[in-house]
Design a protein around this motif. Sequence first.
Motif, PDB file in Angstrom:
ATOM      1  N   LYS A  23       0.919  -1.292   0.111  1.00 17.08           N
ATOM      2  CA  LYS A  23      -0.077   0.028   0.074  1.00 17.08           C
ATOM      3  C   LYS A  23       0.833   1.264   0.039  1.00 17.08           C
ATOM      4  O   LYS A  23       1.833   1.408   0.763  1.00 17.08           O
ATOM      5  CB  LYS A  23      -1.021   0.205   1.318  1.00 17.08           C
ATOM      6  N   ILE A  24       0.622   1.999  -1.136  1.00 20.15           N
ATOM      7  CA  ILE A  24       1.665   3.269  -1.305  1.00 20.15           C
ATOM      8  C   ILE A  24       1.002   4.636  -1.480  1.00 20.15           C
ATOM      9  O   ILE A  24      -0.129   4.511  -2.118  1.00 20.15           O
ATOM     10  CB  ILE A  24       2.548   2.852  -2.526  1.00 20.15           C
ATOM     11  N   LEU A  25       1.509   5.627  -0.922  1.00 21.88           N
ATOM     12  CA  LEU A  25       1.087   6.813  -0.778  1.00 21.88           C
ATOM     13  C   LEU A  25       1.945   7.624  -1.658  1.00 21.88           C
ATOM     14  O   LEU A  25       3.175   7.716  -1.179  1.00 21.88           O
ATOM     15  CB  LEU A  25       0.737   7.602   0.491  1.00 21.88           C
ATOM     16  N   VAL A  26       1.516   8.173  -2.887  1.00 21.97           N
ATOM     17  CA  VAL A  26       2.506   9.034  -3.649  1.00 21.97           C
ATOM     18  C   VAL A  26       2.301  10.582  -3.319  1.00 21.97           C
ATOM     19  O   VAL A  26       1.096  10.996  -3.882  1.00 21.97           O
ATOM     20  CB  VAL A  26       2.304   8.671  -5.306  1.00 21.97           C
ATOM     21  N   ILE A  27       2.974  11.285  -2.853  1.00 28.11           N
ATOM     22  CA  ILE A  27       3.039  12.653  -2.578  1.00 28.11           C
ATOM     23  C   ILE A  27       3.830  13.460  -3.457  1.00 28.11           C
ATOM     24  O   ILE A  27       4.902  13.455  -3.621  1.00 28.11           O
ATOM     25  CB  ILE A  27       3.292  13.109  -1.187  1.00 28.11           C
ATOM     26  N   GLU A  28       3.294  14.111  -4.619  1.00 25.47           N
ATOM     27  CA  GLU A  28       3.982  14.777  -5.707  1.00 25.47           C
ATOM     28  C   GLU A  28       2.909  15.646  -6.495  1.00 25.47           C
ATOM     29  O   GLU A  28       1.806  15.094  -6.903  1.00 25.47           O
ATOM     30  CB  GLU A  28       4.292  13.566  -6.872  1.00 25.47           C
ATOM     31  N   ASP A  29       3.553  16.694  -6.710  1.00 28.33           N
ATOM     32  CA  ASP A  29       2.483  17.753  -7.158  1.00 28.33           C
ATOM     33  C   ASP A  29       2.694  17.822  -8.685  1.00 28.33           C
ATOM     34  O   ASP A  29       1.713  18.349  -9.359  1.00 28.33           O
ATOM     35  CB  ASP A  29       2.918  19.258  -6.572  1.00 28.33           C
ATOM     36  N   GLU A  30       3.797  17.363  -9.554  1.00 29.60           N
ATOM     37  CA  GLU A  30       3.819  16.975 -10.786  1.00 29.60           C
ATOM     38  C   GLU A  30       2.976  16.115 -11.257  1.00 29.60           C
ATOM     39  O   GLU A  30       3.226  14.949 -11.123  1.00 29.60           O
ATOM     40  CB  GLU A  30       5.207  16.799 -11.232  1.00 29.60           C
ATOM     41  N   LYS A  31       1.804  16.519 -12.057  1.00 28.19           N
ATOM     42  CA  LYS A  31       0.793  15.375 -12.465  1.00 28.19           C
ATOM     43  C   LYS A  31       1.173  14.297 -13.329  1.00 28.19           C
ATOM     44  O   LYS A  31       0.998  13.079 -13.088  1.00 28.19           O
ATOM     45  CB  LYS A  31      -0.610  16.263 -13.145  1.00 28.19           C
ATOM     46  N   VAL A  67      -5.754  -7.794  14.536  1.00 25.32           N
ATOM     47  CA  VAL A  67      -5.955  -6.735  13.474  1.00 25.32           C
ATOM     48  C   VAL A  67      -7.317  -6.543  13.433  1.00 25.32           C
ATOM     49  O   VAL A  67      -8.123  -7.368  13.154  1.00 25.32           O
ATOM     50  CB  VAL A  67      -5.252  -7.084  12.202  1.00 25.32           C
ATOM     51  N   THR A  68      -7.827  -5.223  13.300  1.00 23.59           N
ATOM     52  CA  THR A  68      -9.370  -4.980  12.969  1.00 23.59           C
ATOM     53  C   THR A  68      -9.711  -5.020  11.573  1.00 23.59           C
ATOM     54  O   THR A  68      -8.875  -5.076  10.801  1.00 23.59           O
ATOM     55  CB  THR A  68      -9.633  -3.571  13.606  1.00 23.59           C
ATOM     56  N   LYS A  69     -10.898  -5.383  11.320  1.00 19.63           N
ATOM     57  CA  LYS A  69     -11.622  -5.532  10.097  1.00 19.63           C
ATOM     58  C   LYS A  69     -11.188  -4.220   9.553  1.00 19.63           C
ATOM     59  O   LYS A  69     -11.058  -4.115   8.035  1.00 19.63           O
ATOM     60  CB  LYS A  69     -13.087  -5.855  10.384  1.00 19.63           C
ATOM     61  N   ASN A  70     -11.479  -2.897  10.035  1.00 19.20           N
ATOM     62  CA  ASN A  70     -11.311  -1.948   9.416  1.00 19.20           C
ATOM     63  C   ASN A  70      -9.773  -1.635   9.077  1.00 19.20           C
ATOM     64  O   ASN A  70      -9.578  -1.012   7.698  1.00 19.20           O
ATOM     65  CB  ASN A  70     -11.367  -0.541  10.300  1.00 19.20           C
ATOM     66  N   ALA A  71      -8.879  -1.926   9.785  1.00 16.55           N
ATOM     67  CA  ALA A  71      -7.255  -1.946   9.449  1.00 16.55           C
ATOM     68  C   ALA A  71      -7.159  -2.642   8.337  1.00 16.55           C
ATOM     69  O   ALA A  71      -6.518  -2.382   7.189  1.00 16.55           O
ATOM     70  CB  ALA A  71      -6.582  -2.218  10.621  1.00 16.55           C
ATOM     71  N   MET A  72      -7.620  -3.989   8.301  1.00 20.73           N
ATOM     72  CA  MET A  72      -7.446  -4.938   7.007  1.00 20.73           C
ATOM     73  C   MET A  72      -8.045  -4.182   5.860  1.00 20.73           C
ATOM     74  O   MET A  72      -7.450  -4.407   4.675  1.00 20.73           O
ATOM     75  CB  MET A  72      -8.012  -6.163   7.375  1.00 20.73           C
ATOM     76  N   ALA A  73      -9.205  -3.626   5.997  1.00 20.96           N
ATOM     77  CA  ALA A  73      -9.804  -3.191   4.564  1.00 20.96           C
ATOM     78  C   ALA A  73      -9.203  -1.917   4.136  1.00 20.96           C
ATOM     79  O   ALA A  73      -8.920  -1.953   2.954  1.00 20.96           O
ATOM     80  CB  ALA A  73     -11.289  -2.779   4.912  1.00 20.96           C
ATOM     81  N   GLU A  74      -8.830  -1.075   5.052  1.00 21.04           N
ATOM     82  CA  GLU A  74      -7.940   0.110   4.727  1.00 21.04           C
ATOM     83  C   GLU A  74      -6.791  -0.320   4.005  1.00 21.04           C
ATOM     84  O   GLU A  74      -6.060   0.365   3.289  1.00 21.04           O
ATOM     85  CB  GLU A  74      -8.112   0.858   5.978  1.00 21.04           C
ATOM     86  N   HIS A  75      -6.067  -1.254   4.735  1.00 22.26           N
ATOM     87  CA  HIS A  75      -4.593  -1.787   4.238  1.00 22.26           C
ATOM     88  C   HIS A  75      -4.681  -2.532   2.899  1.00 22.26           C
ATOM     89  O   HIS A  75      -4.163  -2.059   1.720  1.00 22.26           O
ATOM     90  CB  HIS A  75      -3.760  -2.676   5.006  1.00 22.26           C
ATOM     91  N   LEU A  76      -5.687  -3.258   2.550  1.00 20.43           N
ATOM     92  CA  LEU A  76      -5.794  -4.047   1.260  1.00 20.43           C
ATOM     93  C   LEU A  76      -6.641  -3.414   0.128  1.00 20.43           C
ATOM     94  O   LEU A  76      -6.431  -3.842  -1.035  1.00 20.43           O
ATOM     95  CB  LEU A  76      -6.256  -5.390   1.576  1.00 20.43           C
ATOM     96  N   TRP A  77      -7.574  -2.429   0.687  1.00 24.47           N
ATOM     97  CA  TRP A  77      -8.458  -1.926  -0.356  1.00 24.47           C
ATOM     98  C   TRP A  77      -8.292  -0.402  -0.395  1.00 24.47           C
ATOM     99  O   TRP A  77      -8.835   0.231  -1.432  1.00 24.47           O
ATOM    100  CB  TRP A  77      -9.836  -2.151  -0.106  1.00 24.47           C
ATOM    101  N   GLY A  78      -7.569   0.105   0.336  1.00 23.78           N
ATOM    102  CA  GLY A  78      -7.246   1.809   0.248  1.00 23.78           C
ATOM    103  C   GLY A  78      -8.858   2.303   0.176  1.00 23.78           C
ATOM    104  O   GLY A  78      -9.709   2.204   0.911  1.00 23.78           O
ATOM    105  N   ASP A  79      -8.628   3.404  -0.795  1.00 25.49           N
ATOM    106  CA  ASP A  79      -9.823   4.230  -0.664  1.00 25.49           C
ATOM    107  C   ASP A  79     -11.192   3.539  -1.197  1.00 25.49           C
ATOM    108  O   ASP A  79     -12.260   4.049  -0.900  1.00 25.49           O
ATOM    109  CB  ASP A  79      -9.737   5.317  -1.816  1.00 25.49           C
ATOM    110  N   GLU A  80     -11.127   2.362  -1.850  1.00 25.24           N
ATOM    111  CA  GLU A  80     -12.084   1.668  -2.291  1.00 25.24           C
ATOM    112  C   GLU A  80     -13.205   1.255  -0.974  1.00 25.24           C
ATOM    113  O   GLU A  80     -14.165   1.114  -1.171  1.00 25.24           O
ATOM    114  CB  GLU A  80     -11.719   0.329  -2.862  1.00 25.24           C
ATOM    115  N   MET A  81     -12.403   1.105  -0.043  1.00 19.55           N
ATOM    116  CA  MET A  81     -13.273   0.753   1.101  1.00 19.55           C
ATOM    117  C   MET A  81     -14.175   1.429   1.674  1.00 19.55           C
ATOM    118  O   MET A  81     -15.384   1.327   2.226  1.00 19.55           O
ATOM    119  CB  MET A  81     -12.234   0.215   2.314  1.00 19.55           C
ATOM    120  N   ASP A  82     -13.949   2.868   1.062  1.00 18.70           N
ATOM    121  CA  ASP A  82     -14.968   3.866   1.529  1.00 18.70           C
ATOM    122  C   ASP A  82     -16.459   3.747   1.083  1.00 18.70           C
ATOM    123  O   ASP A  82     -17.425   4.114   1.558  1.00 18.70           O
ATOM    124  CB  ASP A  82     -14.603   5.398   1.211  1.00 18.70           C
TER     125      ASP A  82
END
Length: 224
Positions: free
Chosen positions: A2-10, A169-184
């Motif tokens: 699970k990766i977060l890309v912080i970059e302003d150059e589109k 590990v909570t279900k919420n943590a598992m969902a957030e780690h493995l599905w990212g924004d899709e879990m919302d």
Amino acid sequence: MKILVIEDEKALRDSILSYFMEEGNICESASNYRSASEKIALYSYDCILLDLGLPDGEGMELLRDLKKLKKKDGVLIISARHSLDSKLAGLDLGADDYLVKPFHLSELKARVSAIVRRKNFDGDNVIAYHEINVDVMAMTVTVSKKPVALTKKEFELLVYFLANKGKVVTKNAMAEHLWGDEMDIADDFDFIYTHVKNLRKKLLENGSPDYLKSIYGIGYKFGN
């Protein structure tokens, strides 16, 4: 991963996201300091790719935020700043590595993979737990040397459990780690139960003891 890309150059941001997502990773992005700060406070990542020059803030401050929050996310700085002072400052603030732009995406991937292996598995590509062996690079699993066919999500789930063995590990943590924004967009966590059930079934069928314990109302724990 699970990766977060912080970059302003589109163009660069989209290129990095596309490259890692094609490999099956969960990727999120932020194009400015404010958005990045919010994501870092709310979520955890295997690795954060951090550009230092953001339009509304300084990437070094995000490293300070991570330290204040006592977060353990891996951090790879990606920056056009190539001075030794910038590199040392970033590493001193807790970054794991520093890659100067421009770079090849293949080198970026190798650096990210190395950080995640060091953080989670002491640098090893193969994770061993009793009779279970997982090769994280080849994405293969064996139980007592017999290959076990897992879906991509089942494999990711097993690696996540092994990285957190002995912990609840909570279900919420598992969902957030493995599905990212899709879990919302998910109404409930039934999809997690289905993946856990299938993973447990396949491991048992291949001779593994039942290491997966359900913690009622909270989540799961893997291990003795």
